[in-house]
Scaffold this motif. Structure first.
Motif, PDB file in Angstrom:
ATOM      1  N   UNK A  11      -6.213  -4.212 -12.366  1.00  0.00           N
ATOM      2  CA  UNK A  11      -4.942  -4.623 -11.807  1.00  0.00           C
ATOM      3  C   UNK A  11      -4.864  -4.173 -10.371  1.00  0.00           C
ATOM      4  N   UNK A  12      -4.363  -5.049  -9.548  1.00  0.00           N
ATOM      5  CA  UNK A  12      -4.209  -4.708  -8.146  1.00  0.00           C
ATOM      6  C   UNK A  12      -3.097  -3.685  -7.997  1.00  0.00           C
ATOM      7  N   UNK A  13      -3.376  -2.646  -7.271  1.00  0.00           N
ATOM      8  CA  UNK A  13      -2.389  -1.587  -7.082  1.00  0.00           C
ATOM      9  C   UNK A  13      -1.212  -2.090  -6.259  1.00  0.00           C
ATOM     10  N   UNK A  14      -1.510  -2.968  -5.312  1.00  0.00           N
ATOM     11  CA  UNK A  14      -0.488  -3.406  -4.382  1.00  0.00           C
ATOM     12  C   UNK A  14       0.431  -4.491  -4.937  1.00  0.00           C
ATOM     13  N   UNK A  30      -5.592   6.134  -1.430  1.00  0.00           N
ATOM     14  CA  UNK A  30      -4.222   6.288  -0.971  1.00  0.00           C
ATOM     15  C   UNK A  30      -3.790   7.732  -1.182  1.00  0.00           C
ATOM     16  N   UNK A  31      -2.809   8.126  -0.425  1.00  0.00           N
ATOM     17  CA  UNK A  31      -2.278   9.476  -0.571  1.00  0.00           C
ATOM     18  C   UNK A  31      -1.243   9.484  -1.668  1.00  0.00           C
ATOM     19  N   UNK A  32      -1.390  10.426  -2.532  1.00  0.00           N
ATOM     20  CA  UNK A  32      -0.432  10.561  -3.630  1.00  0.00           C
ATOM     21  C   UNK A  32       0.654  11.528  -3.220  1.00  0.00           C
ATOM     22  N   UNK A  33       1.863  11.069  -3.266  1.00  0.00           N
ATOM     23  CA  UNK A  33       2.969  11.962  -2.965  1.00  0.00           C
ATOM     24  C   UNK A  33       3.042  12.332  -1.508  1.00  0.00           C
ATOM     25  N   UNK A  52      -2.662  16.742   0.508  1.00  0.00           N
ATOM     26  CA  UNK A  52      -2.331  15.521  -0.187  1.00  0.00           C
ATOM     27  C   UNK A  52      -3.478  15.182  -1.108  1.00  0.00           C
ATOM     28  N   UNK A  53      -3.127  14.632  -2.197  1.00  0.00           N
ATOM     29  CA  UNK A  53      -4.154  14.194  -3.105  1.00  0.00           C
ATOM     30  C   UNK A  53      -4.425  12.733  -2.825  1.00  0.00           C
ATOM     31  N   UNK A  54      -5.680  12.398  -2.686  1.00  0.00           N
ATOM     32  CA  UNK A  54      -6.016  11.009  -2.436  1.00  0.00           C
ATOM     33  C   UNK A  54      -6.734  10.457  -3.652  1.00  0.00           C
ATOM     34  N   UNK A  55      -6.279   9.311  -4.062  1.00  0.00           N
ATOM     35  CA  UNK A  55      -6.911   8.697  -5.224  1.00  0.00           C
ATOM     36  C   UNK A  55      -7.362   7.289  -4.869  1.00  0.00           C
ATOM     37  N   UNK A  56      -8.442   6.850  -5.429  1.00  0.00           N
ATOM     38  CA  UNK A  56      -8.875   5.475  -5.186  1.00  0.00           C
ATOM     39  C   UNK A  56      -8.100   4.509  -6.057  1.00  0.00           C
TER      40      UNK A  56
END
Ligand SMILES: [Zn+2]
Length: 67
Positions: A11-14, A30-33, A52-56
Motif C-alpha cells: 500500500x502506498x504510504x502517501x 520518513x521521519x516518525x514523529x 527522530x526515528x526514520x522508517x522506510x
C-alpha cells in the motif's frame, strides 16, 4: 528515486492506494514523529539534538513523481 518492482502487494504510504504485484514502487524514509521530549535544542538551531526515528515506507510511482 529508483523504482523497483514489487513482488507482493503493498500500500502506498502517501495516497493509500494499493500497489499490486508487479507494479513499480519506491521506498522513501520518513521521519516518525517530531522532537523527542528531553532533548536539548537552542533557539537559533545552532546546536540541535533531535532524535527522530526514520522508517522506510512504500510509495507508488505516482506519488514519487509528483514533486
Ligand atoms: Zn501513492
Amino acid at each position: 528515486m529508483k523504482l523497483k518492482k514489487t513482488r507482493k502487494a503493498r500500500n502506498c504510504y502517501s495516497c493509500k492506494s494499493s500497489i499490486s504485484k508487479g507494479n513499480l514502487y519506491g521506498q522513501k524514509s520518513i521521519a516518525l514523529g517530531s522532537k523527542v521530549n528531553g532533548q536539548s535544542e537552542t533557539a537559533e538551531g545552532m546546536y540541535t539534538v533531535v532524535h527522530q526515528m526514520r522508517i522506510p515506507v512504500d510509495m507508488c510511482q505516482t506519488c514519487l513523481e509528483v514533486k
